[in-house]
Scaffold this active site. Structure first.
Site, PDB file in Angstrom:
ATOM      1  CE1 TYR A 156      -3.471   2.733   0.383  1.00 41.42           C
ATOM      2  CE2 TYR A 156      -2.192   3.487   2.272  1.00 41.42           C
ATOM      3  CZ  TYR A 156      -3.189   3.689   1.336  1.00 41.42           C
ATOM      4  OH  TYR A 156      -3.905   4.862   1.351  1.00 41.42           O
ATOM      5  N   GLY A 163      -6.605   4.836  -0.526  1.00 41.30           N
ATOM      6  CA  GLY A 163      -7.939   4.920   0.067  1.00 41.30           C
ATOM      7  C   GLY A 163      -8.821   3.791  -0.426  1.00 41.30           C
ATOM      8  CG  HIS A 185      -5.639  13.762  -2.722  1.00 42.83           C
ATOM      9  ND1 HIS A 185      -6.007  13.000  -3.796  1.00 42.83           N
ATOM     10  CD2 HIS A 185      -5.697  12.932  -1.627  1.00 42.83           C
ATOM     11  CE1 HIS A 185      -6.266  11.761  -3.383  1.00 42.83           C
ATOM     12  NE2 HIS A 185      -6.101  11.698  -2.078  1.00 42.83           N
ATOM     13  CG  ASN A 198      -1.701  10.006   4.717  1.00 43.94           C
ATOM     14  OD1 ASN A 198      -2.792  10.107   5.260  1.00 43.94           O
ATOM     15  ND2 ASN A 198      -1.477   9.196   3.702  1.00 43.94           N
ATOM     16  NE  ARG A 245     -17.248  36.598  45.824  1.00 44.74           N
ATOM     17  CZ  ARG A 245     -18.354  35.907  46.150  1.00 44.74           C
ATOM     18  NH1 ARG A 245     -18.238  34.740  46.747  1.00 44.74           N
ATOM     19  NH2 ARG A 245     -19.552  36.379  45.885  1.00 44.74           N
TER      20      ARG A 245
END
Length: 513
Positions: A54, A61, A84, A197, A286
């Site tokens: 891969y 994907g 992309h 990535n 306060r």
């Protein structure tokens, strides 16, 4: 010029700030170059084998099942970058893009990404030349990391798309690279994917937000102290022994800061001497250390997450020391997204309590003797009435921005990426929230300094006087008839945002926590 050397063991927040905001030069260490070469040898060996791996010899994907032949692999890497790079909307800020680029370089140099040394060197060359890719507002789901923003950066590395030159002009990236003698990168196996990535955009924005919030939280302690003085409040609630019995570190630090600012004040402790005697101050006065302290502790957790992420190699797949190349889910942005949202919640609450103090200063029924709206001639003059409206509008927006982005998820990539972090969205809205918080603190500063100057016969603390004098020195005027307020408020905002308020006060108090 300051130089940041990138090694194999991550980077520091100071490195990121130096490169993103200070234009520091970037160099690759010999150790990083060696690690890059070793990891690349592993990728090249896997690429030569017939078995699909891969990211090396497959699609990506939901398309990861296709084995890509050697003659198509360079095209595959170019195509993933081009396809992309699909962002839309306005360009994001230069400092965000520089942080994004530097943090991707940091992971590449870890030796786990498998890119060639020359790719990493070209990334450094772009930063050093001041060439900034055009990255758009929309496109990242925070998983697999900041894909679209990083793709626009990788596109510039290839000499394609648009980029901003050191002169601020946007031009074709190829022209800018040629002018600076930078050869565009021809991507090989794994390299396109390795450049895309990561959580780099959201992490960079987290680091810069923490840098900004550090100044703003100190500024908020100062303005809270000024408001306490202007309202003739008591500093007794800030005593260290009271905060020691509820030992949240941030709370103790905020109380100590306020106490340091109030040291020597002639305005505090007048409960029984004004026209509206009271036993206690309102919560907004306060409980200022409790609210600011909780935000500080949230920042401490966010810093821890950022430090861990800075030490990480965020990529998929990754090259392991034993020679394996394995897929993983380390690109998921959940750890960073959560703290970005936490900080937006804390910023909203800090802005809200500051606005309540401002409103109290302007209300004649609760300000213990101050004129309505701090006006010179109430009725003829409106004073700071609408300055508080502006502050209230900013607070209202902060509350909307506090809605967490990370609680949402929307599936993508044909349901392969079916749970995403929305971390980029969390980072973008935090940047807006931080900017608005600075404006809110600036309005409180403007009101509180005017109110103190209206307390005739009472002497403020030396630190308070230093803050007032520094503010007046930049042209922000004190009490008087109505005038055009927007320039004064803008100047007060810059005074706070640039750390000038903290700087003026620390000349008297010493370093604040």
């Amino acid at each position: 010029m300051h130089t940041v050397v990138v090694g194999t063991s991550g980077a520091t927040a100071q490195d990121v700030i130096a490169v993103a905001r200070g234009n520091a030069r970037v160099e690759l260490s010999p150790e990083a170059l060696t690690a890059l070469a070793k990891a690349r040898e592993i990728v090249d060996a896997l690429a030569a084998k017939p078995e699909p791996v891969y990211g090396v010899s497959t699609g990506f994907g939901a398309l990861a099942t296709r084995h890509i032949s050697p003659e198509l692999r360079a095209q595959l890497q170019r195509n993933i970058v081009r396809s992309h790079a699909a962002g839309m909307g306005a360009p994001v800020e230069r400092e965000v893009v520089r942080a994004l680029m530097f943090l991707r370089l940091k992971t590449v140099c870890s030796g786990h990404a498998g890119v060639r040394p020359q790719v990493a060197q070209t990334m450094a060359d772009l930063l050093n030349a001041g060439i900034t890719p055009v990255v758009h507002e929309y496109g990242s789901l925070g998983c697999s990391g900041d894909l679209a923003p990083l793709s626009h950066c990788a596109l510039t590395l290839m000499g394609e798309g648009d980029a901003e030159g050191p002169d601020g002009r946007v031009r074709p990236a190829g022209e800018l690279l040629a002018e600076h003698g930078i050869e565009p990168v021809e991507l090989r196996e794994k390299e396109g994917l390795a450049l895309l990535n990561g959580t780099d955009g959201m992490l960079g924005m987290l680091i810069m937000a923490l840098d900004d919030l550090d100044k703003l939280y100190k500024s908020a302690d100062i303005t809270a102290a000024l408001s306490l003085e202007a309202l003739l409040g008591t500093e007794k609630v800030l005593a260290p022994e009271l905060h020691a019995i509820r030992p949240h570190p941030g709370q103790g630090a905020a109380a100590a800061n306020m106490l340091a600012v109030l040291k020597g004040s002639g305005l505090t402790g007048h409960f029984q001497q004004d026209e509206a005697p009271r036993v206690q101050d309102a919560y907004s006065v306060r409980c200022a250390p409790q609210v600011a302290g909780a935000g500080r502790d949230t920042m401490a957790h966010a810093r821890l997450v950022a430090e861990r992420e800075l030490a990480s190699a965020v990529d998929n797949p990754v090259v392991l020391p034993d020679g394996r190349v394995e897929s993983n889910g380390n690109f998921h942005g959940a750890p960073v997204a959560y703290v970005l949202d936490f900080l937006a919640i804390a910023a909203a609450d800090l802005g809200s309590i500051a606005e309540r103090r401002t409103d109290r200063l302007l209300d004649k029924n609760r300000s213990h003797g101050l004129p309505p709206f701090l006006a010179d001639d109430a009725g003829v003059d409106s004073g700071l009435m609408i300055a508080q409206y502006t502050q209230a509008a900013l607070v209202s927006e902060l509350k909307r921005l506090a809605v967490p982005a990370s609680a949402d998820s929307i599936p993508s990539s044909a349901m392969q990426e079916d749970h995403v972090s929305m971390g980029w969205s969390a980072a973008r809205k935090l940047r807006t929230a931080v900017g608005n918080l600075g404006r809110i603190i600036a309005v409180e500063l403007y009101a509180a300094t005017r109110a103190i100057e209206l307390r005739d016969g009472l002497t403020p603390a030396p630190a308070s006087r230093a803050a007032i004098e520094a503010l007046r020195a930049i042209g922000v005027q004190g009490p008087g008839p109505d005038r055009f307020l927007a320039p004064d408020l803008e100047a007060a905002d810059a005074f706070v945002r640039e750390g000038k308020l903290v700087e003026a006060v620390e000349k008297v108090t010493g370093p604040l926590a």
